[in-house]
Structure formats: C-alpha cells, structure tokens
Write an enzyme that holds these catalytic residues in place. Sequence first.
Site, PDB file in Angstrom:
ATOM      1  N   GLU A  77      45.212  37.503  46.004  1.00  0.00           N
ATOM      2  CA  GLU A  77      45.448  36.991  44.690  1.00  0.00           C
ATOM      3  C   GLU A  77      46.813  37.438  43.895  1.00  0.00           C
ATOM      4  O   GLU A  77      47.592  36.558  43.386  1.00  0.00           O
ATOM      5  CB  GLU A  77      44.144  37.439  43.953  1.00  0.00           C
ATOM      6  N   ASP A  78      47.015  38.666  43.987  1.00  0.00           N
ATOM      7  CA  ASP A  78      47.914  39.368  42.993  1.00  0.00           C
ATOM      8  C   ASP A  78      49.321  39.844  43.800  1.00  0.00           C
ATOM      9  O   ASP A  78      49.962  40.348  43.337  1.00  0.00           O
ATOM     10  CB  ASP A  78      47.401  40.545  42.369  1.00  0.00           C
TER      11      ASP A  78
END
Length: 494
Positions: A77-78
């Site tokens: 996600e990051d």
Amino acid sequence: MSTTIDDVLKSFKHSLTAERKKLILDAYEFAMEAHKGQKRRSGEYYIVHCLETAKILADIGMRSQTISAGLLHDVPEDTSITLVEIEKKFGKEVRKLVEGITKLGKIKLRGTKEEYLLENLRRMFLAMAADIRVMIIKLADRLHNMRTLEHNPPDKQIRIARETMEIFAPLADRLGIGELKNELEDLSFKYLEPEKYKEVNEMREKNYKEAKKCLDIATKEIKKELYAKGIKIIDIYGRSKSLYSLFLKLEKYEMDINRIYDLIALRIIVPEIADCYETLGLVHKKYRPMIGRIKDYISLPKPNGYQSLHTTIFGPEGRIIEVQIRTEKMHNEAEFGIASHWIYNDLKKKSWSDYFFKKGNALPEKELAWVKQLQDWQNELGNNDKEFMQGLKIDFFQHRIFAFTPLGDVIDLPEKATPVDFAYSIHTDIGNRISGAKVDRKIVPLDYQIRNGQVVEILTSKLERKPNRDWLESVKTSGARTHIKRQLKKYELI
Ligand code: MN
C-alpha cells in the site's frame, strides 16, 4: 519504550523453530527497508506500527506466517514493492494474507451513501469468510491505530472510533477474541463519549483502589488454601471490568456502582477441570458465597462456548468479589477466541474457510457464534424444546452464508436458506408479514436459495399473512420452521 522485534519473538506462543524465527526476522528486515524514512503522524517511524501490529498478533497466539504478514501488511500500500516480490521472498501463503489486507485497506467505510457502505461491508465479510486470518491482522492493525488515535484531527478521530465501535469491536467479539474486543471498545468509548468515559473511569478507579487491599488479602488466603491441598496454581490475579461493559451495566442500574457485583474479579487458573471444582469448594470454605450467584459454565457453557466456574463471595471486610475459576485452555479460549485454536491445533494446510465452516471440524458453534440469534431463539422457545435443539445442531454444522439487509446488516444463515429464513432471522414479525422478496434488486420466489454475499430485501404487507405450508419444505433454519408451524396452527391450517 516502543516494541522491538525481540518483544515480538518473546510473545510468540508456539515453539520458535529456526525456520519460523527466520521468516519473522526476514519480514521485519524487509518491512524496515521498505518503509525506510517513512513516519507516521505521531512522529514515530512507520516500522513501529508494523512491529506493534505483529506484537498484538503474537500475543493472541497467531503463528509465524500471520505475524510476518502483520509486519508486511502496509508494504504494498505504502511503498513501491509489489505483491509479486513479497511472494518471491515469503511464499504464497504470506502473499495471500498481505494481499487480503491490502484489499481490505482499500475499503474505506466512510461512504455517506448506504450502498457504498454496504458494498464495503460486504467485501469485508467475504474476505473474512475466505481467510479469517486476514480479519485478525486487520483487527490488530486497527487496535494499534486506535491506540495512537490522539495524533489525528478530531473529526477523523470520531469517524475511526465510530467505525471501530460499530464494526471492528463486534467482529472481534464474534471471533471470540475478548481481549481485542474490550480494548477496541474502551478506546472507541473514550473518543465517542469523552465525558462519560471520564466519569466511569474515575468511578472504577476509586472503587478498585478501595477494593485492592481486600483483593490482595483474598488472593493470599486462597493461595494458601490451594497450596495446602496441593492444587497447582497456573495464575491468580485480580482484574476490573472493562470500562465500556461497566458503562453499559451502570446504565442498566441507574449508575449505581454498588449494584454491580462483578466489578472486580479474582481469576484463578488451575490445570484440570477437577481442580476447578475443588478450588470452588475451598473458596467457599474460606468465604461465604452469595446465594444464587454460583454459576457452573463448565457443565453448561454459555452459548458462545465460554467455560468457567463463577461465584460471588463476601471477601475480606465483607467486600463483594466475583471469583472466576477455569483451566488454562478455557482461559485461552475466553481471551483469544478463534485464535486460541492456533495454540492448540497444528492445522495442516487447507482452505481456512473450509476449516471454519465445515461440519465435523474441531471448531463447534462457539467459534462463529451466532450467539445473538441463538439467544433470541432460546428466549422464545425455552431450552427444552427438543425440536429446537435438533434444529440447532443442523444449523450449526451446516455451511454458513452471509447475506445482507439493504442497510448492510449481516445475517448468518445456513447454506440454501431462503428469503423466509432471512425474514424470520431479522424478526418474527417480518417473517409473519412476508409477502415477497428481492435478491440483488430482482424479485425472487420465496423458496429461492440465497447465496453468499447477496443483498436480500424482504417485502412485507401491513398485516400478518397466512403462511404457505410449502415453506416448511424449503426453509433451512429451525427458527423459521417453528414460527411457520405456529402460524399454521394459528390459522388452523394444520
Ligand atoms: Mn496498518
């Protein structure tokens, strides 16, 4: 002091083989490298969040793959690292878990529109049905986010706290992870009702302080008695009721704390079931029990599977104390719920959803406790109804499906359940007034077999309708069957 990877390893509840240790350490190194330089709102390095999540998972008894996935849960996600890379390094299982979390992460429950919210909830429950470990990682992630919620702007605090109270705490409860549920509720309570939180907290602290001395004396005395009789004590400690559950009880009793008898409890954990009963006898010999408060949940477990002996005693200085006696296995099940089975069962690789939903597995009714529904039926029908008990067994051991109301409430049903089952699961009155049904917005016949994840809308008439005798053939829940029979009798159709 923030959590280190050593703390995670120390909390690991299984034998830490070289292979498992390596998996966890590798995941840690990988996550650290991936999140390098990233910081959270709190000013802490991002890896702290990953470590805290992993620690919670270790504490509730999850295994190395789940813990590794916990460490890696925010990587795709990051950061620029992909799921393919994760699979290459950590294997298919870990990838699957991380992928599940990543997908769940995309579900934002902030939709103002009901349908949006519904769609999200739906995806969440389907993910849970597919692999319960994904949901457990999500709960651990959420718990740490709640613990650090103060660093967010007020409107976000409220939104996250509400979502936690409405969705995640009930989920933890449903999975039987009492520890997680209590902390999630208490933290949400703090943000949602700050004044009441403060009030209840002060009440509890004051009371606990007063009770502490008596609790210590009782602990010492009981220890002595058990020691003299040669009963091994695995653990003995006092605990006070969780804040939110105390608040709910206080509301019921006009905020009068003196009417609450389980405010503080002495918990005694012993090796065997026989030790539990012997301990109970010894406690009663020492302190007078309160009449009508002795409960044997070992012989008669609560509907969610909870087992313990409870008694309320007049302790030192006449102070009322609840005593809870249980074995270590019962204790772990009460605290860790579904997760406790990772402690006891070395499961071979098979589909997790199969494991949880299939007949004849080691996880009976309690694990996916349809507790509420069950209790409602029990209240209505009484415990002795043979047919009910028979039906219950069938209900529990069949595969389950999740269906949704148009407002997004989840209804558990056995496989092949019909809109009539659905209607009676919502409310007897809805069942008695059913006139038609829509599934995913299309009109369906009342013997339609609902499938997992469908949205069911029940159409009702203003007044009760005569039931159709054929429904008895198509319904799958004992609740519906009982009600239909009752209605048939009422209209003298049988
Ligand atoms: Mn996270």
